[in-house]
Design an enzyme around this catalytic site. Structure first.
Site, PDB file in Angstrom:
ATOM      1  CG  ASP A   1      21.981  12.119  22.477  1.00  0.00           C
ATOM      2  OD1 ASP A   1      21.891  12.645  21.359  1.00  0.00           O
ATOM      3  OD2 ASP A   1      22.991  11.505  22.863  1.00  0.00           O
TER       4      ASP A   1
ATOM      5  CD  GLU B   1      21.755   9.606  15.331  1.00  0.00           C
ATOM      6  OE1 GLU B   1      22.637   8.725  15.361  1.00  0.00           O
ATOM      7  OE2 GLU B   1      22.006  10.819  15.448  1.00  0.00           O
TER       8      GLU B   1
END
Length: 536
Positions: free
Chosen positions: A37, A196
């Site tokens: 991420d 997301e």
């Protein structure tokens, strides 16, 4: 005449070859080991990047680069228990998907603290120096994971998934620390599962909303849409996905996605994203790592990453001066009063469990009743495994007095899956035990009696296998056992993290009688002769 033509041909051939050879490239991934991420920002000639840490503490490492290729960890955004509450967080719980932004002299990181007794939802922290100190969290108080921020129009926009396939935007006042325009749904995903990781950018006359979808596995991809207002309506890119290797099963990189854009000083655009390197089939154990790819813009204003949307092993380097950092030394002899930035704990550590001062020059672990199998913080100090091929070793002084007491090295997948190489006791004798703990139970044990002298424990690794060694004082090293790396792969154990290797002590239900003292810990990446130093 023939000689002149031959010389001319050789000159042209040499020139062409030189131009190809002279084009420098870099190799992906640019940050190895568990670093998922990634989120990035540029401040002048400096680049900063943050990644997820889940149940590990300190939380959210900050990396620094001058050239986008070479990165150095400089600190953590969550380096105090008050800013990183993780009591009772499950494995792959904790701190999810941070986003890093810079505005008017201040760095901002948004994140979600997920699961456990200490969990409080969405928050952000700030700093004027990315190496720290960082502020206490400002808790937003909702449960929308993967939040991000955009600074535009003299406003701070809060961007978040809506937990039901939608994306939301609100306007937040960082002075009053409250929303002045509440979150509202502005867009939906582009058809893949689990929309997301949204980031929003104002580029030219458009607001671009880029997000990940397809889950975090082999269908992972990055998509983008745009609008002339941050509140929509948004139109999808006809060139989606921005980047993905989902249709390239032969690639060594898979699950490419969860990206963030950055613009260089020369006006060019690049992206960072996560990806995995499966081995031996669809088995990846190092975790999701950080990748870098160039971005090209179409004539009608849409970004495409990598090689026409595909992440490659190598790309030409960015148009930046090369800036390499000093290499991390192989040995940590624990002579510093503080632990190096490479070291992490599980959840919030107990102060009494470890010390660098009780025996100067050693890392002392006071094994508590907490074991590796529990949703708690055992006496564990570990680091990411950033290389497939490596040797990790430590010199240990530990005298157990009961069969439950142990201390040594561990390769950790999660609470329910790990390999241990520990000093313990069996039938009143001091032994080194190799234990595989898989799917929350002991799968196998092998042990070797040793004297009460200090002992060197070693773990060597290749792509598909770990080997576990004991090196008693004055004797040759002994291979105690092997284990397949795939047993700690995410495909086997599930979750979002990668393998950590570290030092550990526990009384497995009651505290150890004696402390475990680690004189040093060596981590050697890609050794030329992986076993030559101790394999006979």
């Amino acid at each position: 005449m023939k000689i002149k033509r031959l010389l001319l041909f050789m000159f042209l051939l040499t020139t062409a070859a030189g131009s190809v050879i002279g084009q420098k490239t870099y190799k992906n991934p640019v940050i190895t080991g568990m670093n998922p991420d990634p989120s990035i920002c540029r401040v002048g000639d400096d680049f900063y990047l943050v990644t997820s840490t889940f149940e590990f503490y300190p939380g959210l490492p900050i990396y620094h680069s001058k050239d986008l290729v070479n990165w150095k960890m400089i600190g953590y955004a969550l380096d105090r228990p008050a800013s990183c509450p993780m009591e009772g967080a499950g494995s792959s719980g904790g701190n999810y998907a941070p986003a890093l932004r810079y505005h008017n002299g201040t760095f901002y990181i948004s994140c979600t603290n997920y699961g456990g007794k200490g969990s409080q939802g969405v928050f952000y922290v700030t700093a004027t120096n990315p190496a720290g100190p960082w502020s206490d969290p400002v808790w937003i108080g909702n449960w929308y994971v993967d939040p991000s921020m955009m600074f535009a129009n003299d406003s701070m926009y809060w961007v978040s998934p809506g937990n039901d396939g939608n994306f939301m935007v609100g306007t937040f006042d960082p002075v009053q620390k409250k929303f002045i325009k509440p979150l509202q749904v502005v867009a939906t995903g582009q058809g893949g599962s689990s929309p997301e990781g949204p980031h929003m950018y104002k580029i030219g006359e458009y607001y671009y909303l880029m997000s990940a979808e397809g889950g975090t596995g082999y269908e992972h991809r990055e998509v983008i849409q745009r609008s002339k207002s941050p509140y929509g309506p948004f139109e999808p890119s006809p060139y989606n996905p921005v980047i993905s290797n989902m249709n390239n099963p032969e690639s060594p990189f898979q699950a490419i996605g969860h990206a963030d854009l950055v613009q260089l000083q020369d006006g060019s655009w690049w992206l960072v994203c996560l990806g995995i390197r499966p081995k031996g089939g669809r088995y990846q154990h190092l975790g999701r790592e950080t990748y870098l790819a160039p971005v090209k813009w179409t004539d009608d204003g849409w970004p495409i990453g990598g090689d026409n949307g595909v992440m490659l092993e190598e790309f030409p380097v960015p148009n930046l001066p090369e800036h390499k950092w000093e290499k991390e030394p192989i040995r940590d002899d624990f002579s510093s009063p503080t632990l190096g930035l490479q070291w992490n704990f599980l959840r919030n550590p107990y102060e009494a469990d470890w010390s660098l001062t009780e025996k100067p020059g050693y890392l002392r672990l006071n094994g508590s009743k907490v074991s590796l199998n529990e949703k708690d913080s055992p006496a564990f100090v570990g680091r990411r495994q950033p290389n497939f091929n490596m040797v990790a070793s430590a010199k240990v002084s530990f005298v157990p007095v009961a069969d439950n007491e142990e201390a040594g090295l561990v390769v950790r997948g999660n609470d329910a899956n790990h390999f241990c190489l520990v000093i313990t006791q069996r039938e009143g004798k001091r032994v080194v035990l190799f234990k595989t703990y898989l799917q929350d139970k002991v799968e196998s044990e092998e042990f070797k009696e040793i004297s009460k002298d200090d002992v060197i424990l070693k773990i060597s690794a290749a792509e598909l296998e770990y080997k576990f060694w004991v090196h008693p004082k004055g004797k040759e090293a002994i291979l105690l056992g092997t284990a397949a790396t795939k047993e700690l792969s995410n495909e086997k154990i599930h979750g979002f993290i990668g393998v950590f290797i570290g030092m550990y002590a526990s009384g497995n239900g009651s505290a150890n009688t004696n402390p475990a003292d680690f004189d040093w810990f060596d981590y050697e990446a890609n050794p030329k002769n992986r076993y030559s130093a101790f394999e006979k």
